[in-house]
Design an enzyme around this catalytic site. Structure first.
Site, PDB file in Angstrom:
ATOM      1  N   GLU A 233      -1.911  -9.996  -6.086  1.00 51.89           N
ATOM      2  CA  GLU A 233      -1.903 -10.727  -7.363  1.00 51.89           C
ATOM      3  C   GLU A 233      -0.958 -10.048  -8.359  1.00 51.89           C
ATOM      4  O   GLU A 233      -0.151 -10.702  -9.028  1.00 51.89           O
ATOM      5  CB  GLU A 233      -3.319 -10.769  -7.961  1.00 51.89           C
TER       6      GLU A 233
ATOM      7  N   CYS B  33      -6.766  -6.630 -11.392  1.00 53.62           N
ATOM      8  CA  CYS B  33      -5.958  -7.855 -11.322  1.00 53.62           C
ATOM      9  C   CYS B  33      -6.476  -8.907 -12.288  1.00 53.62           C
ATOM     10  O   CYS B  33      -5.689  -9.649 -12.885  1.00 53.62           O
ATOM     11  CB  CYS B  33      -5.930  -8.396  -9.897  1.00 53.62           C
TER      12      CYS B  33
ATOM     13  N   CYS C 205      -9.624  -8.204  -7.714  1.00 53.19           N
ATOM     14  CA  CYS C 205     -10.299  -7.003  -8.223  1.00 53.19           C
ATOM     15  C   CYS C 205     -10.263  -7.005  -9.752  1.00 53.19           C
ATOM     16  O   CYS C 205      -9.543  -7.797 -10.385  1.00 53.19           O
ATOM     17  CB  CYS C 205      -9.641  -5.743  -7.659  1.00 53.19           C
TER      18      CYS C 205
ATOM     19  N   GLU D 113       0.827  -1.215   0.000  1.00 50.94           N
ATOM     20  CA  GLU D 113       0.000   0.000   0.000  1.00 50.94           C
ATOM     21  C   GLU D 113       0.861   1.265   0.000  1.00 50.94           C
ATOM     22  O   GLU D 113       2.089   1.204   0.147  1.00 50.94           O
ATOM     23  CB  GLU D 113      -0.943  -0.031   1.213  1.00 50.94           C
TER      24      GLU D 113
ATOM     25  N   CYS E 268      -2.075  -4.631  -5.498  1.00 54.91           N
ATOM     26  CA  CYS E 268      -2.628  -5.863  -4.939  1.00 54.91           C
ATOM     27  C   CYS E 268      -1.594  -6.993  -4.970  1.00 54.91           C
ATOM     28  O   CYS E 268      -0.662  -6.993  -5.780  1.00 54.91           O
ATOM     29  CB  CYS E 268      -3.837  -6.317  -5.743  1.00 54.91           C
TER      30      CYS E 268
HETATM   31  N1  THU Z   1      -6.226  -6.507  -2.162  1.00 55.73           N
HETATM   32  C1  THU Z   1      -5.400  -7.439  -2.730  1.00 55.73           C
HETATM   33  O1  THU Z   1      -4.179  -7.391  -2.567  1.00 55.73           O
HETATM   34  N2  THU Z   1      -5.971  -8.410  -3.487  1.00 55.73           N
HETATM   35  C2  THU Z   1      -7.307  -8.590  -3.645  1.00 55.73           C
HETATM   36  O2  THU Z   1      -7.728  -9.528  -4.327  1.00 55.73           O
HETATM   37  C3  THU Z   1      -8.252  -7.659  -3.035  1.00 55.73           C
HETATM   38  C4  THU Z   1      -7.645  -6.484  -2.360  1.00 55.73           C
HETATM   39  C5  THU Z   1      -5.625  -5.483  -1.297  1.00 55.73           C
HETATM   40  C6  THU Z   1      -5.575  -4.101  -1.864  1.00 55.73           C
HETATM   41  C7  THU Z   1      -5.458  -3.271  -0.593  1.00 55.73           C
HETATM   42  O3  THU Z   1      -4.102  -3.213  -0.201  1.00 55.73           O
HETATM   43  C8  THU Z   1      -6.223  -4.081   0.436  1.00 55.73           C
HETATM   44  O4  THU Z   1      -6.352  -5.380  -0.103  1.00 55.73           O
HETATM   45  C9  THU Z   1      -7.589  -3.544   0.774  1.00 55.73           C
HETATM   46  O5  THU Z   1      -8.320  -3.319  -0.368  1.00 55.73           O
END
Ligand code: THU
Length: 115
Positions: free
Chosen positions: A42, A78, A75, A31, A40
């Site tokens: 993925e 991704c 998401c 983040e 993310c």
């Molecule tokens: N996030 C992921 O890394 N992968 C997902 O499939 C859904 C969301 C992360 C993004 C962000 O850092 C946190 O989860 C909250 O949305």
């Protein structure tokens, strides 16, 4: 997942990617204080795999976990990135009805491909 940098959402996510060469490459969410720049798990896994092995990456499967044990499907961004390197990839994730394995084309019908 344990390596996740998630000081804003406190939602740690890990992804494990299985390549066509049967290598497993992992990723976590990373983040940023400027929230929209967050990446993310993925996409971290996919970009790491490509950085390690080059542009010939073919994704056979990708699994996603989170530290809260709650449903978490990839998401939209991704899904498109998975589709780019794995049009036949299987995605393993926790759905509202438990663990699920879905072809990426089911999660992302009509994914974009540059002609
Ligand atoms: N996030 C992921 O890394 N992968 C997902 O499939 C859904 C969301 C992360 C993004 C962000 O850092 C946190 O989860 C909250 O949305």
């Amino acid at each position: 997942m344990q390596h996740a940098y998630a000081p804003y959402s406190h939602f740690k996510v890990g992804a494990a990617l299985l390549t066509a060469k049967d290598e497993i490459i992992s990723g976590c969410n990373v983040e940023n204080a400027s929230y929209g720049l967050s990446n993310c798990a993925e996409r971290t896994a996919i970009f790491s795999a490509m950085a390690q092995s080059g542009p010939g990456l073919v994704i056979k499967a990708i699994a996603v976990v989170n530290d809260q044990g709650v449903p978490c499907s990839p998401c939209g961004a991704c899904r498109q990135v998975i589709y780019e390197c794995g049009p036949e990839a299987i995605v393993i994730f926790q759905s509202a009805n438990g663990w699920k394995e879905s072809p990426i084309t089911e999660l992302l019908p009509e994914g974009f491909r540059l002609q």
